[in-house]
Design an enzyme around this catalytic site. Structure first.
Site, short mmCIF file in Angstrom:
data_model
loop_
_atom_site.label_atom_id
_atom_site.label_comp_id
_atom_site.label_asym_id
_atom_site.label_seq_id
_atom_site.Cartn_x
_atom_site.Cartn_y
_atom_site.Cartn_z
N LYS A 108 0.83 -1.21 0.00
CA LYS A 108 0.00 0.00 0.00
C LYS A 108 0.87 1.25 0.00
CE LYS A 108 -4.24 -1.77 2.05
NZ LYS A 108 -5.21 -1.67 3.13
N LYS B 115 -3.74 -10.81 -6.78
CA LYS B 115 -4.99 -11.03 -6.05
C LYS B 115 -6.14 -10.18 -6.60
CE LYS B 115 -5.71 -8.76 -2.20
NZ LYS B 115 -5.79 -8.18 -0.87
N LYS C 242 -10.70 -5.16 -4.36
CA LYS C 242 -11.75 -4.12 -4.47
C LYS C 242 -11.21 -2.88 -5.16
CE LYS C 242 -13.21 -4.95 0.28
NZ LYS C 242 -12.63 -4.58 1.55
#
Ligand code: TYM
Length: 333
Positions: free
Chosen positions: A115, A197, A200
């Site tokens: 992130k 992966k 969202k």
């Protein structure tokens, strides 16, 4: 008697990965639980705040996730459903646990590193301490088991370390929780890059199937899923990540083993296979979508969340006061 705890962030629309890797297992565990088991499933809104959120959208997403939990089969008579921020002990235990967490162990977390890389400017300090808040979520209820997807394994490992550290420093207080990670479905991959992966927040819309996607959208996304040129339907995540991912999705969506599916499609082409995967996903999601619309507009929703908050608070208060007492945060003995 056992305690099960898990949560999901209300950040955007949930994906098929969230459903197969997490919610589906919450529902199975709930339905297999005995009367004296405690199940706490919450909406991790404090976690969502670790990256910038539009307040109006966050508010909407919290409600939407609550409706989705119910639509997916979580039953408020069996599972305690609540919003994390409404049980203020979560924030408090998060702070207390930070005092026994080392910066180095947080900087090593892969999700933090990922992130961090994506968010160039203005990374919040909460993004670093995120796993400590998560550990607090779990330890507050003395969870025995935490059903999660593969990407949360490292956070669970940290939670276990913190529980053991606290217990050895201040005497036995917390249950050391175990992660429950399904054999199939714990890591659903992107349809466009099956080495990554499904997420969202993927910028590429067709990389993810969202639980609330319309039937025609689901069909299109699966039809255009990246595969390979080998032509055979086999489970081989290294050499055939796209087909293997579709096999995992199909297996979870239809409750059929991967071996059975491989046998069934041994003489079929990718076109026919993808069509059947799409059918299975549509059949899985359609009833959820219908119930979702019902719950989103129902009066019960607030009542369920109020009751959940009250029940969770009762347990959280007890653990937190014990913890504070052990740490010396108490005026009178
Ligand atoms: P979150 O909101 O990113 O994801 C919710 C759950 O979905 C799983 N998941 C997946 N499973 C399979 N395939 C995928 N592609 C996929 N993507 C996500 C996640 O593993 C997770 O189980 N930190 C957590 C939320 C949280 C939590 C907790 C979980 C906060 N406190 C305490 C358990 C216990 C998170 O961000 O999940």
């Amino acid at each position: 008697m056992k305690t099960i705890v898990s949560g999901i962030q209300p950040s955007g629309t949930l994906t098929l990965g969230n459903y197969l890797g997490a919610i589906k297992n919450f529902v199975t565990m709930q339905n297999e639980a005995s009367d004296d088991d405690n199940i706490f499933i919450f909406i991790a809104d404090l976690h969502a705040l670790t990256v910038p959120q539009d307040p109006a959208a966050l508010r909407k997403n919290v409600r939407s996730l609550a409706a989705l939990y119910l639509a997916c089969g979580l039953d408020p008579n069996k599972s305690t459903l609540f919003i994390q921020s409404e049980v203020t002990e979560h924030a408090e235990i998060g702070y207390l646990l930070q005092t026994i967490t080392y910066i180095g162990e947080l900087e090593r977390m892969t999700q933090y590193k990922d992130k961090m890389q994506k968010q160039v400017a203005g990374v919040s300090s909460a993004l670093l301490t995120y796993p400590v808040l998560m550990a607090g979520d779990i330890l507050l209820y003395n969870a025995d088991y935490v059903p999660v997807g593969e990407d949360q394994r490292q956070h669970l490992e940290l939670t276990r370390n913190l529980a053991e550290r606290f217990n050895s420093r201040f005497s036995d207080t917390f249950t050391v929780p175990k992660p429950l990670i399904a054999k199939v479905g714990a890591k659903i991959m992107s349809l466009q890059d099956p080495t990554k992966k499904m997420s969202k927040s993927d910028a590429l819309e067709k990389a993810s199937i969202f639980i609330l996607d319309q039937e025609n959208v689901i069909r299109k996304k699966i039809a255009s899923a990246v595969t390979d040129s080998d032509g055979s339907i086999k489970f081989d995540p290294v050499n055939k990540p796209g087909i293997s991912n579709l096999l995992s999705i199909y297996s979870c969506a239809s409750n059929t083993s991967i071996e059975e599916l491989v046998e069934k499609y041994k003489d079929s082409g990718y076109g026919e296979f993808k069509k059947d995967v799409a059918d299975a996903v549509v059949n899985l999601l359609k009833p959820i979508q219908e119930k979702y619309n019902y719950y989103l507009n129902s009066k019960e929703l607030d009542e369920i969340l109020d009751n959940g908050r009250d029940k969770a608070s009762y347990f959280a208060r007890k653990t937190l006061s014990k913890m504070k007492r052990k740490m010396g945060i108490i005026r009178k003995k």
